[in-house]
Design an enzyme around this catalytic site. Structure first.
Site, PDB file in Angstrom:
ATOM      1  N   ILE A 617       0.872  -1.174   0.000  1.00  0.00           N
ATOM      2  CA  ILE A 617       0.000   0.000   0.000  1.00  0.00           C
ATOM      3  C   ILE A 617       0.912   1.228   0.000  1.00  0.00           C
ATOM      4  O   ILE A 617       1.640   1.489   0.949  1.00  0.00           O
ATOM      5  CB  ILE A 617      -0.934  -0.020   1.229  1.00  0.00           C
ATOM      6  CG1 ILE A 617      -1.822  -1.278   1.195  1.00  0.00           C
ATOM      7  CG2 ILE A 617      -1.785   1.242   1.272  1.00  0.00           C
ATOM      8  CD1 ILE A 617      -2.673  -1.444  -0.057  1.00  0.00           C
ATOM      9  N   VAL A 691      -5.928  -0.948  -5.722  1.00  0.00           N
ATOM     10  CA  VAL A 691      -6.719  -1.178  -4.513  1.00  0.00           C
ATOM     11  C   VAL A 691      -8.058  -0.441  -4.543  1.00  0.00           C
ATOM     12  O   VAL A 691      -9.013  -0.878  -3.916  1.00  0.00           O
ATOM     13  CB  VAL A 691      -5.907  -0.809  -3.242  1.00  0.00           C
ATOM     14  CG1 VAL A 691      -5.678   0.690  -3.145  1.00  0.00           C
ATOM     15  CG2 VAL A 691      -6.558  -1.348  -1.985  1.00  0.00           C
ATOM     16  N   GLU A 693     -10.533   0.014  -6.754  1.00  0.00           N
ATOM     17  CA  GLU A 693     -11.758  -0.639  -7.220  1.00  0.00           C
ATOM     18  C   GLU A 693     -12.080  -1.904  -6.434  1.00  0.00           C
ATOM     19  O   GLU A 693     -13.234  -2.329  -6.376  1.00  0.00           O
ATOM     20  CB  GLU A 693     -11.639  -0.935  -8.719  1.00  0.00           C
ATOM     21  CG  GLU A 693     -11.575   0.354  -9.522  1.00  0.00           C
ATOM     22  CD  GLU A 693     -11.602   0.134 -11.024  1.00  0.00           C
ATOM     23  OE1 GLU A 693     -12.014   1.047 -11.732  1.00  0.00           O
ATOM     24  OE2 GLU A 693     -11.215  -0.946 -11.492  1.00  0.00           O
TER      25      GLU A 693
HETATM   26 MO1  MOS Z   1     -12.421   2.867 -14.294  1.00  0.00          MO
HETATM   27  S1  MOS Z   1     -14.364   2.435 -14.357  1.00  0.00           S
HETATM   28  O1  MOS Z   1     -11.700   1.856 -15.481  1.00  0.00           O
HETATM   29  O2  MOS Z   1     -12.188   4.490 -14.585  1.00  0.00           O
END
Ligand code: MOS
Length: 733
Positions: A617, A691, A693
């Site tokens: 992270i 991370v 999505e």
């Molecule tokens: Mo994302 S929905 O690939 O910006």
């Protein structure tokens, strides 16, 4: 720099700056209004005229006539752009030819004209004087009705997958689930509307625009206008939310360019809010059938997931079965993506396309089959974990710690105290329930380049066409350069979102932070090497720290090493075969507690916890912000978000922020986010992954499962609104 082998120990691993929860370096500019968004570049482009977009009043058919004379005579009007006078437009990679409709109309609110005037109000007033007559044709607007006409989405890389013999194994399974789930059309509903300012200088175009993917869009603007890409400069330093809607050039940018060319002066266009839902892309609705067969030992023997979605002719499906190919074990498997032709606006990427709606269905199905088996849903998921890609035997995951996420989450959430029986906990007027879902989102990597400049004072400037869509790109890029060159964060300046800078990964599909910082890493390695060449040291063993270089028993001040004129290096990362040899995905677990009003079925989310395993992270503070934002959107998807389709006339009815409901602060309780301490050396030299999505994938189902646990009512049709819940709830005094 080609990344082809697992990352070795490198300066990033020191974690003096990277991995620290530092504040956003762009925070002060944003909170004081110094950060300029696309519509606000008044100083660079004085005297811009205003464009007002006219959207088609029908969903399908033809324009018979357009009367423009009254509008042309209206006060302040400079020009009106239509398909008739705009010249021939190229197709672009992302349907840009469709951005200006006429005479053929392909979807409701497709732009058919841009009225350009001295002021916004004049442009708007004149637009009301344009008279358009249409010949309306019948369209296909109802996914459920068109489902029978859907075909396998053959434009996809993998429209279908099959392993073993699903039908036989499913028929033989002692415990079976066969259920269908639906998710609605959704709108990105970002705060900053699509907006652009266009300026021509001779045959060269500069576009200040709100865009996630500068290089894609630069190319698309050039192809659409039929000019060389060198003649297009795109500038997108700040983006007020994109969520996938701004991956592509939309009508605001194209029409601003056409309007500016016609008017002979700069033109600015902000797509009017009521146009956005129907004019731009949206997340398409899905119908998802899931069948799972399991043995009495609680192991999946057969799993099938089929998804139907619709799009305009030549479009693509919502890839809602992706996670089902990878998430659980099971010898006999089948998935399919089917696509129906619809005459609704274009469906495309939104907030974790594929997995976000796919997990909304799959993770209810998992809850349902676990219940049929009499197994705890956490335990059922753990029992059906797989450490290899279940469709391609022997192909390992780069990292896969789903089980740890589930175990840790269960412990922190207090899952053990839960009674399995639905509708078994009541507090006053509330039924209380808890739900769990796995989180899963693939990790993508994209080539990304950067330029790094070190000046005589030891200050560092990073330039790349990477965008910051509210995600924290400025900050993680500065952290990367600071770590690599051994300077404090405040010595690093970051300049983003300009097509004059080296081409980056851009922001999409949660690939941005890992890919773009890897590109900055590569450029910093190059800069270190250049310093080594100049001063005769081995850059690979030198230590860059505290504004100094220590090498071969010598210490050099960084600024002095750079010299009076400074030093510049440019490089990028390209990713080799590691994302093919290894399945790279991110994992997590979502836990949710809800209260449901015993009489009205009002749902209140009371507690949320996400545990994420997503490599290193880079900045726990901005990553946490990403994840809690995603969790909030997951609650929206579960309970509120839905574009209502007028199935006779073919448009989204609730096309503004009053009718399209998203959660507000009062809807969202305390949210907790835990990141597993993890590095993924197979993903990139940063050892990080996406991370943002991951944070939404699974949330909707965790909410749905919690509602079921609270009430005993299983709603398989999102969003879970009061009417659907009340239909199944017993009347309670
Ligand atoms: Mo994302 S929905 O690939 O910006």
């Amino acid at each position: 720099m080609r990344f082809d082998n697992p990352a070795k120990e490198n300066p990033i691993d020191r974690l003096k700056v990277v991995g620290q929860p530092v504040d956003r370096i762009d925070g002060p500019d944003k909170t004081t209004g110094h950060a300029r968004y696309a519509y606000e570049h008044h100083e660079e482009v004085p005297g811009a005229a205003y464009g007002y977009v006219i959207g088609a009043g029908i969903a399908k058919g033809r324009i018979v006539s357009m009367e423009l004379d009254a509008a042309r005579r209206a006060p302040g009007v400079l020009t009106i752009v239509t398909a008739q006078n705009a010249g021939k437009l190229g197709k672009g990679d992302f349907n840009t030819a469709r951005l200006l409709g006429g005479p053929e109309i392909e979807h409701y609110h497709q732009a058919i004209a841009l009225v350009v005037a001295e002021t916004f109000e004049q442009a708007r007033a004149a637009a009301q004087l344009v008279r358009v007559r249409y010949a309306r044709e019948r369209g296909r607007f109802d996914l459920a009705r068109e489902r029978g006409n859907a075909a396998l989405a053959t434009g996809e890389k993998k429209p279908e997958s099959a392993v073993g013999d699903f039908d036989k194994a499913f028929a033989a399974a002692p415990v079976q689930l066969d259920a269908t789930y639906t998710t609605p059309d959704q709108s990105h509903a970002m705060m900053e509307p699509h907006a652009s300012i266009a300026r021509w200088q001779g045959d060269r175009l500069t576009l200040w625009t709100s865009n996630q993917m500068v290089n894609w869009s630069r190319g698309d603007v050039a192809r659409t206008l039929g000019i060389p890409r060198e003649n297009v400069r795109l500038i997108s330093p700040y983006v007020g939310g994109g969520f996938g809607a701004k991956l592509f050039v939309r009508a605001d940018a194209l029409l601003a360019a056409l309007g500016a060319r016609a008017a002979g002066r700069p033109v600015k266009v902000a797509l009017q809010r009521p146009l956005i839902a129907n004019n731009t892309t949206h997340r398409p609705a899905t119908i998802q059938r899931i069948r799972i067969g399991a043995g009495s030992d609680g192991r999946i023997t057969a799993i099938a997931h089929e998804s139907w979605s619709g799009d305009l002719p030549g479009g693509s499906p919502e890839t809602a079965v992706q996670q089902t190919r990878l998430l659980y074990a099971g010898a006999n498997r089948y998935t399919a993506l089917r696509l129906a032709t619809l005459d609704l606006p274009e469906g495309n990427a939104m907030r974790a396309p594929g997995e976000a709606p796919g997990m909304m269905a799959l993770e209810i199905a998992i809850d349902e089959i676990a219940e049929k088996l009499g197994l705890d849903p956490v335990e059922f998921r753990i029992r059906n974990d797989t450490q290899v890609d279940p469709e391609q035997h022997g192909r390992p995951f780069s990292q896969r710690r789903l089980v740890e996420c589930l175990r840790l989450g269960a412990e922190r959430f207090g899952w053990q105290a839960r009674s399995a029986r639905p509708r078994s906990q009541r507090e006053g007027q509330w039924w209380i329930g808890t739900g769990v879902a796995a989180a899963f989102r693939n990790n993508l990597v994209m080539a990304s380049a950067a330029r790094v400049r070190l000046d005589g004072q030891g200050r560092v400037t990073v330039e790349t066409d990477m965008t910051d869509i509210g995600t924290g790109s400025y900050t993680v890029i500065a952290q990367t350069a600071a770590e690599m060159l051994g300077v404090p964060l405040h010595q690093v300046a970051v300049r983003l979102g300009d097509s004059d800078f080296p081409v980056s990964a851009g922001s999409g599909g949660q690939w941005g932070a890992n890919s773009a910082t890897s590109g900055v890493y590569a450029a910093c390695v190059r800069l270190r090497e250049e310093l080594g060449r100049r001063h005769g040291f081995d850059a690979s063993t030198a230590v860059f720290d505290n504004g100094q270089i220590r090498a071969g028993g010598r210490t050099l001040a960084l600024g002095e090493a750079a010299g009076e004129g400074g030093i510049v290096a440019e490089d990028g990362i390209v990713f080799g075969k590691l994302d093919k040899a290894y399945q790279q995905s991110t994992f997590g677990a979502h836990f949710v507690e809800v209260g449901v009003d015993v009489a009205t079925a009002e749902v209140r989310v009371r507690r949320m916890l996400a545990v994420c395993a997503a490599g290193r992270i880079l900045n726990p503070k901005s990553a946490r912000s990403q994840v809690i934002g995603a969790m909030t959107m997951g609650v929206g998807a579960a309970l509120m978000e839905e574009l209502a389709v007028d199935k006779r006339l073919g448009f989204f009815v609730n096309h503004d922020l009053a009718g399209y409901e998203v959660p507000v602060h009062a809807d969202i309780p305390h949210q907790e986010v835990i990141f597993l301490d993890e590095t993924d050396p197979l993903s990139s030299p940063m050892k990080a992954k996406g991370v943002g999505e991951l944070g939404i994938c699974g949330v909707g189902a965790a909410v749905a499962n919690a509602i079921y646990h609270a009430t005993g009512v299983r709603v398989r049709d999102y969003p879970i609104t009061l009417d659907k819940l009340l239909a199944g709830m017993p009347m309670v005094a």
